[in-house]
Design a protein around this motif. Structure first.
Motif, PDB file in Angstrom:
ATOM      1  N   GLN A   1       0.915  -1.004  -0.210  1.00  0.00           N
ATOM      2  CA  GLN A   1      -0.074  -0.171  -0.028  1.00  0.00           C
ATOM      3  C   GLN A   1       0.851   1.667   0.236  1.00  0.00           C
TER       4      GLN A   1
ATOM      5  N   MET B   1      -3.064   3.059  14.905  1.00  0.00           N
ATOM      6  CA  MET B   1      -1.455   3.158  15.783  1.00  0.00           C
ATOM      7  C   MET B   1      -1.955   4.540  16.824  1.00  0.00           C
TER       8      MET B   1
ATOM      9  N   GLY C   1       0.835   0.361  10.972  1.00  0.00           N
ATOM     10  CA  GLY C   1       0.191   0.626   9.975  1.00  0.00           C
ATOM     11  C   GLY C   1       0.895  -0.542   8.729  1.00  0.00           C
TER      12      GLY C   1
ATOM     13  N   PHE D   1      -7.014  -5.446   5.230  1.00  0.00           N
ATOM     14  CA  PHE D   1      -6.023  -5.216   5.017  1.00  0.00           C
ATOM     15  C   PHE D   1      -5.333  -6.527   6.306  1.00  0.00           C
TER      16      PHE D   1
ATOM     17  N   HIS E   1       0.014   9.097   9.103  1.00  0.00           N
ATOM     18  CA  HIS E   1      -1.427   8.466   9.730  1.00  0.00           C
ATOM     19  C   HIS E   1      -1.509   9.314  11.185  1.00  0.00           C
TER      20      HIS E   1
ATOM     21  N   ASP F   1      -2.845  -2.477  11.832  1.00  0.00           N
ATOM     22  CA  ASP F   1      -3.786  -1.950  10.961  1.00  0.00           C
ATOM     23  C   ASP F   1      -5.991  -1.402  11.257  1.00  0.00           C
TER      24      ASP F   1
ATOM     25  N   GLU G   1       6.242   1.301   8.539  1.00  0.00           N
ATOM     26  CA  GLU G   1       7.279   1.641   6.619  1.00  0.00           C
ATOM     27  C   GLU G   1       5.623   2.227   6.321  1.00  0.00           C
ATOM     28  N   GLY G   2       6.029   3.493   5.589  1.00  0.00           N
ATOM     29  CA  GLY G   2       4.568   4.043   4.637  1.00  0.00           C
ATOM     30  C   GLY G   2       3.594   4.537   5.941  1.00  0.00           C
TER      31      GLY G   2
ATOM     32  N   GLN H   1       5.422  -5.118   4.365  1.00  0.00           N
ATOM     33  CA  GLN H   1       6.559  -5.508   4.639  1.00  0.00           C
ATOM     34  C   GLN H   1       6.857  -6.590   5.811  1.00  0.00           C
TER      35      GLN H   1
HETATM   36  N1  SAM Z   1       3.077  -0.540   5.549  1.00  0.00           N
HETATM   37  C1  SAM Z   1       2.546  -1.074   4.616  1.00  0.00           C
HETATM   38  C2  SAM Z   1       2.640  -0.918   3.455  1.00  0.00           C
HETATM   39  O1  SAM Z   1       4.123  -0.703   3.430  1.00  0.00           O
HETATM   40  O2  SAM Z   1       3.017  -1.836   2.203  1.00  0.00           O
HETATM   41  C3  SAM Z   1       0.871   0.239   4.443  1.00  0.00           C
HETATM   42  C4  SAM Z   1       1.881   1.361   4.764  1.00  0.00           C
HETATM   43  S1  SAM Z   1      -0.371   2.496   3.741  1.00  0.00           S
HETATM   44  C5  SAM Z   1       0.675   3.667   3.137  1.00  0.00           C
HETATM   45  C6  SAM Z   1      -0.318   2.661   5.657  1.00  0.00           C
HETATM   46  C7  SAM Z   1      -1.442   1.840   6.371  1.00  0.00           C
HETATM   47  O3  SAM Z   1      -1.700   2.868   7.731  1.00  0.00           O
HETATM   48  C8  SAM Z   1      -2.804   1.286   6.032  1.00  0.00           C
HETATM   49  O4  SAM Z   1      -2.564   0.010   5.866  1.00  0.00           O
HETATM   50  C9  SAM Z   1      -3.661   1.901   6.583  1.00  0.00           C
HETATM   51  O5  SAM Z   1      -4.662   1.014   6.325  1.00  0.00           O
HETATM   52  C10 SAM Z   1      -2.553   2.101   7.923  1.00  0.00           C
HETATM   53  N2  SAM Z   1      -4.206   3.305   9.126  1.00  0.00           N
HETATM   54  C11 SAM Z   1      -4.466   4.576   8.717  1.00  0.00           C
HETATM   55  N3  SAM Z   1      -4.620   4.882   9.391  1.00  0.00           N
HETATM   56  C12 SAM Z   1      -4.103   4.094  10.413  1.00  0.00           C
HETATM   57  C13 SAM Z   1      -4.558   4.653  12.234  1.00  0.00           C
HETATM   58  N4  SAM Z   1      -4.473   5.314  12.812  1.00  0.00           N
HETATM   59  N5  SAM Z   1      -3.926   3.907  12.883  1.00  0.00           N
HETATM   60  C14 SAM Z   1      -3.449   2.042  12.399  1.00  0.00           C
HETATM   61  N6  SAM Z   1      -2.744   2.026  10.761  1.00  0.00           N
HETATM   62  C15 SAM Z   1      -3.260   3.504  10.555  1.00  0.00           C
END
Ligand code: SAM
Length: 263
Positions: free
Chosen positions: A31, A110, A59, A86, A131, A81, A126-127, A65
């Motif tokens: 993602q 998070m 996340g 997911f 948020h 997550d 990672e990435g 990863q």
């Molecule tokens: N780490 C993964 C990767 O690199 O493929 C996903 C990165 S994606 C850009 C960001 C992730 O953060 C998404 O899976 C999203 O669902 C999750 N996310 C967004 N807000 C969040 C929160 N408040 N708590 C936990 N996860 C969250």
């Protein structure tokens, strides 16, 4: 969720509808930009993790990863997550790879992590730290790490001192936490970590490993969504982001930041 979309000539705001985001990105292997090699490179800066280490993958998404983390560490990984969709896919991937005994998969935020003080040896995001916000996340998560424990996060950052106005405006509108590498390193230090290393993700992490896969998922997604206006607008905003990256890739990238809790 914020469903308002503004696309004037000056203002290009990405669609922030989480339902659409989850439905679309579950069709893509990862993602965000990255690669197996980059996850391993970041791990190389983290020596001597205990055999029974406790690791959090925050996340985690569908696990871009996560399996690499499992293959290159020992101990227990808690993957968290916000998206149930997911986590379902991650769960399948973890079982397929035979790592289920070493995993806890959690649907959660998070901003409200279920760990105790000084519990974790390694926190990985990672990435995803954007948020909660880079500095806020580093500060809030600090308590969960053991003294001497490590944190590794990747975060979109300016890689040059200056940049064209069009890309500056796009990112400031969509993530005003974007900053230069020296400012991010300083933020990590201010949050109570020794900045151990940082490195810029190469272009293939964005294009071959991510945006190319995003482009392949567009048609199946639109079909699945019966070509709804919301889905079309969402896709348009994703393609705008991709085109801007192709045009301005020398000015910004994800950067991995690795820090150690002072202890
Ligand atoms: N780490 C993964 C990767 O690199 O493929 C996903 C990165 S994606 C850009 C960001 C992730 O953060 C998404 O899976 C999203 O669902 C999750 N996310 C967004 N807000 C969040 C929160 N408040 N708590 C936990 N996860 C969250």
């Amino acid at each position: 969720m914020d469903k308002e979309i503004k696309t004037t000539e000056k203002e290009i705001r990405l669609v922030e509808d989480f339902d659409l985001i989850f439905d679309f990105y579950k069709l893509v292997n990862r993602q965000g930009p990255g690669s197996i090699e980059i996850t391993k490179l970041a791990l190389n800066f983290i020596p001597g993790l205990p055999v029974s280490s406790k690791i959090a993958d925050i996340g985690c998404g569908t696990g871009g990863q996560t399996i690499t983390l499992a293959e290159n560490t020992s101990g227990h990984i808690t993957a968290i997550d916000l998206s149930e969709k997911f986590i379902e896919i991650l769960d399948k991937n973890v079982k397929q790879a035979g790592f289920e005994d070493r995993f806890t998969n959690l649907i959660g935020s998070m901003e409200d992590l279920p760990f105790s003080d000084n519990e974790l040896d390694l926190m990985w995001a990672e990435g995803s730290i954007y948020h909660i916000g880079f500095e806020k996340g580093l500060r809030e998560w600090h308590q969960y790490l053991k003294p001497g424990g490590y944190i590794a996060v990747s975060e979109v950052s300016w890689i040059t001192k200056e940049r064209p106005q069009e890309i500056e405006e796009f990112w400031v509108l969509n993530y005003d936490g974007i900053d230069t590498i020296p400012n991010k390193v300083a933020a990590m230090q201010n949050a109570g970590y020794i900045p151990i290393a940082h490195f810029v993700l190469p272009v293939n992490c964005w294009l071959e490993n991510f945006y190319d896969l995003v482009e392949v998922a567009v048609d199946p997604f639109l079909k699945q969504q019966n070509n709804s206006e919301e889905a079309k607008q969402f896709i348009e905003s994703q393609l705008t982001e991709i085109n801007l990256y192709k045009k301005y890739k020398h000015y910004y990238s994800y950067v991995f930041y690795i820090g150690q809790k002072i202890g």
